[in-house]
Design a protein around this motif. Structure first.
Motif, PDB file in Angstrom:
ATOM      1  N   GLY A   1     -22.793   4.327   2.081  1.00 48.65           N
ATOM      2  CA  GLY A   1     -21.859   3.763   3.008  1.00 48.65           C
ATOM      3  C   GLY A   1     -21.971   2.364   3.119  1.00 48.65           C
ATOM      4  O   GLY A   1     -22.942   1.768   2.625  1.00 48.65           O
ATOM      5  N   PRO A   2     -20.823   1.791   3.808  1.00 46.36           N
ATOM      6  CA  PRO A   2     -20.912   0.418   3.977  1.00 46.36           C
ATOM      7  C   PRO A   2     -21.955   0.080   5.082  1.00 46.36           C
ATOM      8  O   PRO A   2     -22.282  -1.322   5.118  1.00 46.36           O
ATOM      9  N   ASP A   3     -22.258   0.679   5.979  1.00 45.79           N
ATOM     10  CA  ASP A   3     -22.995   0.234   7.132  1.00 45.79           C
ATOM     11  C   ASP A   3     -24.497   0.925   6.833  1.00 45.79           C
ATOM     12  O   ASP A   3     -24.949   1.901   7.454  1.00 45.79           O
ATOM     13  N   ARG A   4     -25.101  -0.043   6.395  1.00 44.68           N
ATOM     14  CA  ARG A   4     -26.474   0.371   5.906  1.00 44.68           C
ATOM     15  C   ARG A   4     -27.386   0.139   6.800  1.00 44.68           C
ATOM     16  O   ARG A   4     -27.267  -1.046   7.574  1.00 44.68           O
ATOM     17  N   ALA A   5     -28.615   0.778   7.362  1.00 46.68           N
ATOM     18  CA  ALA A   5     -29.480   0.435   8.214  1.00 46.68           C
ATOM     19  C   ALA A   5     -30.484  -0.641   7.756  1.00 46.68           C
ATOM     20  O   ALA A   5     -30.667  -1.111   6.702  1.00 46.68           O
ATOM     21  N   ARG A   6     -30.641  -1.526   8.749  1.00 46.11           N
ATOM     22  CA  ARG A   6     -31.696  -2.834   8.474  1.00 46.11           C
ATOM     23  C   ARG A   6     -32.892  -2.338   8.542  1.00 46.11           C
ATOM     24  O   ARG A   6     -33.462  -1.737   9.375  1.00 46.11           O
ATOM     25  N   VAL A   7     -33.754  -2.415   7.299  1.00 45.00           N
ATOM     26  CA  VAL A   7     -35.094  -1.967   6.934  1.00 45.00           C
ATOM     27  C   VAL A   7     -35.847  -2.885   6.821  1.00 45.00           C
ATOM     28  O   VAL A   7     -35.926  -3.997   6.039  1.00 45.00           O
ATOM     29  N   LEU A   8     -37.118  -2.878   7.428  1.00 44.60           N
ATOM     30  CA  LEU A   8     -37.956  -4.085   7.568  1.00 44.60           C
ATOM     31  C   LEU A   8     -39.373  -3.688   7.028  1.00 44.60           C
ATOM     32  O   LEU A   8     -39.849  -2.705   7.832  1.00 44.60           O
ATOM     33  N   ALA A   9     -39.741  -4.146   6.105  1.00 42.55           N
ATOM     34  CA  ALA A   9     -41.246  -3.760   5.610  1.00 42.55           C
ATOM     35  C   ALA A   9     -42.262  -4.925   6.315  1.00 42.55           C
ATOM     36  O   ALA A   9     -42.160  -6.162   5.888  1.00 42.55           O
ATOM     37  N   LEU A  10     -43.430  -4.539   6.729  1.00 36.67           N
ATOM     38  CA  LEU A  10     -44.370  -5.452   7.554  1.00 36.67           C
ATOM     39  C   LEU A  10     -45.670  -4.711   7.631  1.00 36.67           C
ATOM     40  O   LEU A  10     -45.832  -3.604   7.490  1.00 36.67           O
ATOM     41  N   SER A  11     -46.394  -5.865   7.702  1.00 41.40           N
ATOM     42  CA  SER A  11     -48.066  -5.385   7.991  1.00 41.40           C
ATOM     43  C   SER A  11     -48.315  -6.329   9.168  1.00 41.40           C
ATOM     44  O   SER A  11     -48.492  -7.569   9.411  1.00 41.40           O
ATOM     45  N   PRO A  12     -48.703  -5.406  10.322  1.00 39.14           N
ATOM     46  CA  PRO A  12     -49.093  -6.164  11.546  1.00 39.14           C
ATOM     47  C   PRO A  12     -50.437  -6.864  11.446  1.00 39.14           C
ATOM     48  O   PRO A  12     -51.256  -6.243  10.942  1.00 39.14           O
ATOM     49  N   ALA A  13     -50.423  -8.041  11.945  1.00 37.66           N
ATOM     50  CA  ALA A  13     -51.779  -8.750  11.612  1.00 37.66           C
ATOM     51  C   ALA A  13     -52.285  -9.285  13.183  1.00 37.66           C
ATOM     52  O   ALA A  13     -52.375 -10.156  13.394  1.00 37.66           O
ATOM     53  N   GLY A  14     -52.331  -8.068  14.058  1.00 41.54           N
ATOM     54  CA  GLY A  14     -52.795  -8.413  15.529  1.00 41.54           C
ATOM     55  C   GLY A  14     -51.680  -8.625  16.458  1.00 41.54           C
ATOM     56  O   GLY A  14     -50.528  -8.256  16.079  1.00 41.54           O
ATOM     57  N   GLN A  15     -52.198  -9.080  17.443  1.00 39.26           N
ATOM     58  CA  GLN A  15     -51.350  -9.286  18.945  1.00 39.26           C
ATOM     59  C   GLN A  15     -50.203 -10.306  18.443  1.00 39.26           C
ATOM     60  O   GLN A  15     -49.162 -10.234  19.332  1.00 39.26           O
ATOM     61  N   GLU A  16     -50.373 -11.257  17.992  1.00 38.92           N
ATOM     62  CA  GLU A  16     -49.662 -12.571  17.846  1.00 38.92           C
ATOM     63  C   GLU A  16     -48.709 -12.522  16.529  1.00 38.92           C
ATOM     64  O   GLU A  16     -47.640 -13.427  16.678  1.00 38.92           O
ATOM     65  N   GLN A  17     -49.004 -11.941  15.468  1.00 38.87           N
ATOM     66  CA  GLN A  17     -48.314 -12.118  14.373  1.00 38.87           C
ATOM     67  C   GLN A  17     -48.220 -11.019  13.326  1.00 38.87           C
ATOM     68  O   GLN A  17     -48.803 -10.224  13.666  1.00 38.87           O
TER      69      GLN A  17
END
Length: 290
Positions: A169-185
């Motif tokens: 469909g046209p409304d695709r969910a926004r997907v973010l891949a990440l690696s948490p690197a502590g409390q700040e970043q």
């Protein structure tokens, strides 16, 4: 008299390994060991990288390996030739991220190891498709007398079809891949640099691209910048050295999306089998369908 060659395999360095009999005691980097297990090969031992605990393997990387039955040789600086040979392996299977360098082993250790037994290196780097990586592991497994069940391929085909249907469909969910690197970043993945994420993009998943800047594979940002991307689904690195999302402050910048975001556990060093990839696609599809 020269030993007759019964087994041989050309690895991704173009190096041909040979043996007078088919190897049966395989020592493998944890990612390779978990992949070979899905193809029906029980490694005699596994080893980790400098990111891993020398005392225990990272459970996020081990897939379906029966850890109680597979010896762990250690990781990082604890790995020397004597340690790696302790269990009597007759083959080492390692991975490389390009250039042929053995990942997880000191170059001198890897060099001296090859003086004792065959070392096969599979390239799992960004220049390869996930399908090609999987094919190479399958070829190695077949040379060792095993093969992933056909049912695993059917599961993968079904998972791909379901994901395509959810993203058509046209409304695709926004997907973010990440690696948490502590409390700040956080380290935000650049999707085009990760074979598994490129597969998701090809299947229509709306992966978010971090802003241009330093970092070839990751863009390191503060949590406020990560939250500003407004993801609906997060693929969160679950390896032991990554910070768990639930450990972030409840009043910090990530809290603005924390209650609504759907989280999928993600191992950036994936098990490269049809079975494991099908499971990951199914988790992504479940999150998109929720």
């Amino acid at each position: 008299m020269r030993e007759r060659t019964v087994w041989e395999f050309s690895d991704d360095r173009g190096q041909v390994s040979t043996a007078g009999r088919r190897p049966t005691r395989v020592l493998a980097y944890v990612q390779a060991g978990a992949t070979l297990w899905d193809h029906g090969i029980r490694p005699s031992g596994i080893f980790g990288s400098g990111h891993d605990d020398p005392a225990a393997p990272d459970a996020a990387k081990t897939g379906s390996l029966p850890l109680a039955d597979v010896a762990y040789a250690g990781a990082g600086a604890t790995l020397d030739v004597e340690t790696l040979l302790r269990g009597g392996p007759d083959l080492v299977v390692a991975v490389s991220y390009g250039g042929g360098q053995v990942y997880g082993l000191d170059p001198e250790t890897a060099k001296h190891l090859e003086g004792h037994l065959p070392v096969v290196v599979i390239d799992v780097g960004q220049g390869r498709t996930l399908a090609r990586i999987g094919d190479r592991f399958a070829e190695l497994a077949r040379s060792l007398g095993a093969e992933e069940p056909a049912a695993a391929t059917r599961e993968l085909d079904a998972a791909r079809s379901r994901l395509r249907a959810l993203t058509s469909g046209p409304d695709r969910a926004r997907v973010l891949a990440l690696s948490p690197a502590g409390q700040e970043q956080a380290h935000l993945a650049r999707p085009r640099m990760w074979p598994e994420l490129r597969v998701l993009a090809e299947l229509g998943v709306g992966l978010l691209e971090p802003a241009e800047g330093p970092g070839a594979n990751w863009s390191t940002v503060g949590w406020a910048e990560a939250a500003a991307l407004r993801p609906a689904v997060v693929l969160a690195d679950i390896r032991a050295h990554a910070t768990a999302l639930d450990e972030l402050p409840s009043d910090g910048p990530w809290a603005s999306v924390n209650n609504s975001v759907r989280v999928v556990p993600w191992n950036p060093e994936p098990v490269c089998s049809a079975r494991a990839h099908a499971r990951f696609l199914a988790l992504v599809a479940d999150a998109l369908a929720a």
